[in-house]
Design an enzyme around this catalytic site. Sequence first.
Site, PDB file in Angstrom:
ATOM      1  N   ASN A  12      35.916  31.610  44.706  1.00 60.32           N
ATOM      2  CA  ASN A  12      34.810  31.837  43.777  1.00 60.32           C
ATOM      3  C   ASN A  12      34.641  30.547  42.987  1.00 60.32           C
ATOM      4  O   ASN A  12      35.457  30.244  42.124  1.00 60.32           O
ATOM      5  CB  ASN A  12      35.144  33.033  42.870  1.00 60.32           C
ATOM      6  CG  ASN A  12      34.106  33.225  41.772  1.00 60.32           C
ATOM      7  OD1 ASN A  12      33.051  32.583  41.787  1.00 60.32           O
ATOM      8  ND2 ASN A  12      34.415  34.098  40.819  1.00 60.32           N
ATOM      9  N   LYS A  14      32.456  29.777  40.853  1.00 58.41           N
ATOM     10  CA  LYS A  14      31.924  29.978  39.487  1.00 58.41           C
ATOM     11  C   LYS A  14      30.864  28.902  39.195  1.00 58.41           C
ATOM     12  O   LYS A  14      30.165  28.475  40.113  1.00 58.41           O
ATOM     13  CB  LYS A  14      33.066  29.990  38.466  1.00 58.41           C
ATOM     14  CG  LYS A  14      34.170  30.969  38.868  1.00 58.41           C
ATOM     15  CD  LYS A  14      35.184  31.238  37.787  1.00 58.41           C
ATOM     16  CE  LYS A  14      36.228  32.214  38.316  1.00 58.41           C
ATOM     17  NZ  LYS A  14      37.174  32.632  37.276  1.00 58.41           N
ATOM     18  N   HIS A  98      32.161  40.935  38.470  1.00 56.74           N
ATOM     19  CA  HIS A  98      33.233  40.001  38.108  1.00 56.74           C
ATOM     20  C   HIS A  98      33.490  40.130  36.605  1.00 56.74           C
ATOM     21  O   HIS A  98      32.561  40.355  35.826  1.00 56.74           O
ATOM     22  CB  HIS A  98      32.842  38.562  38.470  1.00 56.74           C
ATOM     23  CG  HIS A  98      34.008  37.625  38.324  1.00 56.74           C
ATOM     24  ND1 HIS A  98      34.373  37.109  37.102  1.00 56.74           N
ATOM     25  CD2 HIS A  98      34.901  37.161  39.218  1.00 56.74           C
ATOM     26  CE1 HIS A  98      35.453  36.356  37.271  1.00 56.74           C
ATOM     27  NE2 HIS A  98      35.795  36.370  38.543  1.00 56.74           N
ATOM     28  N   GLU A 100      33.884  38.066  34.346  1.00 54.74           N
ATOM     29  CA  GLU A 100      33.077  37.196  33.490  1.00 54.74           C
ATOM     30  C   GLU A 100      31.679  37.779  33.286  1.00 54.74           C
ATOM     31  O   GLU A 100      31.076  37.637  32.221  1.00 54.74           O
ATOM     32  CB  GLU A 100      33.043  35.776  34.083  1.00 54.74           C
ATOM     33  CG  GLU A 100      34.376  35.076  33.841  1.00 54.74           C
ATOM     34  CD  GLU A 100      34.868  34.187  34.960  1.00 54.74           C
ATOM     35  OE1 GLU A 100      34.066  33.705  35.768  1.00 54.74           O
ATOM     36  OE2 GLU A 100      36.107  33.974  35.034  1.00 54.74           O
ATOM     37  N   GLU A 170      41.255  42.034  39.786  1.00 59.79           N
ATOM     38  CA  GLU A 170      41.459  40.803  39.020  1.00 59.79           C
ATOM     39  C   GLU A 170      41.799  41.157  37.580  1.00 59.79           C
ATOM     40  O   GLU A 170      40.894  41.434  36.775  1.00 59.79           O
ATOM     41  CB  GLU A 170      40.184  39.950  39.047  1.00 59.79           C
ATOM     42  CG  GLU A 170      39.761  39.518  40.436  1.00 59.79           C
ATOM     43  CD  GLU A 170      38.910  38.263  40.406  1.00 59.79           C
ATOM     44  OE1 GLU A 170      39.315  37.285  41.036  1.00 59.79           O
ATOM     45  OE2 GLU A 170      37.866  38.243  39.741  1.00 59.79           O
ATOM     46  N   GLY A 176      42.205  32.351  35.245  1.00 60.08           N
ATOM     47  CA  GLY A 176      42.085  31.028  34.641  1.00 60.08           C
ATOM     48  C   GLY A 176      43.164  30.717  33.619  1.00 60.08           C
ATOM     49  O   GLY A 176      43.073  29.735  32.889  1.00 60.08           O
ATOM     50  N   SER A 216      44.634  33.380  38.979  1.00 57.46           N
ATOM     51  CA  SER A 216      45.609  32.289  39.068  1.00 57.46           C
ATOM     52  C   SER A 216      46.340  32.230  40.407  1.00 57.46           C
ATOM     53  O   SER A 216      47.538  31.933  40.460  1.00 57.46           O
ATOM     54  CB  SER A 216      46.613  32.359  37.906  1.00 57.46           C
ATOM     55  OG  SER A 216      45.931  32.209  36.673  1.00 57.46           O
TER      56      SER A 216
END
Length: 254
Positions: A12, A14, A98, A100, A170, A176, A216
Site C-alpha cells: 500500500n 499510500k 483502511h 487512515e 491491521e 507505521g 509494520s
Amino acid sequence: MKEGRKPYIAGNWKMNLDRSRALDLIKTIKGRLGDGNDREVAVFAPSVYLADVSAVAQGSPLGVGAQNLYFEREGAFTGELSGAMLREVGADRVLIGHSERRHLFHEPDDWMARKLRAALDAALLPVLCVGETLDERKGGKTDRVLKRQLETALMDVVAGEIRRLTIAYEPVWAIGTGEVATTEQAGEAHAFVRRWIAQKLGTEAGEAIRILYGGSVKPDNVKALMALDDVDGVLVGGASLKPDTFLPIIEFDT
Ligand code: 13P
C-alpha cells in the site's frame, strides 16, 4: 498460511512516491516476479498513477489496485472516484476501510457495506481493512471492534462472493509505528475473523477467505507472520516503497 489459500503480498503505497519513482518501482517488481503461480502480488497505488502503473504491470500477474473508492456510480461528489472510473484506468482491486480512511477522514462504518457492493459491482476485488486502536486493545475490546467492523461491512455479502473478497487485519497501533503485533496477537485476531466469517457465511467460506496482516511488516518479520495458519498474506506500507525492502517480503521463503 495454509494449503489451498494462495499467499497474497500487497504493497500500500499510500500518498507516497512520484510518478517516475512509482514507475521504476513497478518495473523492478515486475522484472522479479515469477509466473504468479505460488503467490499473488499487488500494489495499491495513488489513483493518479493507476493508468501508468497498470500499463507497466500489464502482461504480468501483478495486481494493481486503488486505495479507496466512493460507492455512488456518478454525480456531484467532488473529489471522489467511482469503481467504474478506477476500473477504466486499470485497477483490478481496491482497499476499503483502511484505518487512515476511517480515522483521519472519519469514514463511518456504515459506508463500508456500500463500498464493498460498489467494488464488487465494478468487478474490482475488494480488500476490507479492519483493526482496533491502541485504546480499544488496552480496553480489551479488540474482538468487539472486529465484530462490529465485519458485521457492518459484510451485511450484504453472500457466500458466493467470498472468493473475490480479502480481509486485512491491521491493528491501528501497529501501522507505521515499527511496533508489529506479536504472533500471538495476530494469530488470535486472524482466527477470530475466520471464525466470524465461517459462522456468518459457512465453513467453506471461512476456510477459503484470505486474511492479510498489516502493520509494520518488514523483511525480518514476514516469515514468522506467514508461518501462522490463519495469516494468508501481508499488506505492507512503508516497506513496500523500496525494492530493497519490498522484494525480500515478496520473495519470503515458506
Ligand atoms: P506500515 O507497513 O507502514 O506500518 O503500514 C501498514 C499499512 O497501513 C498497510 O495498509
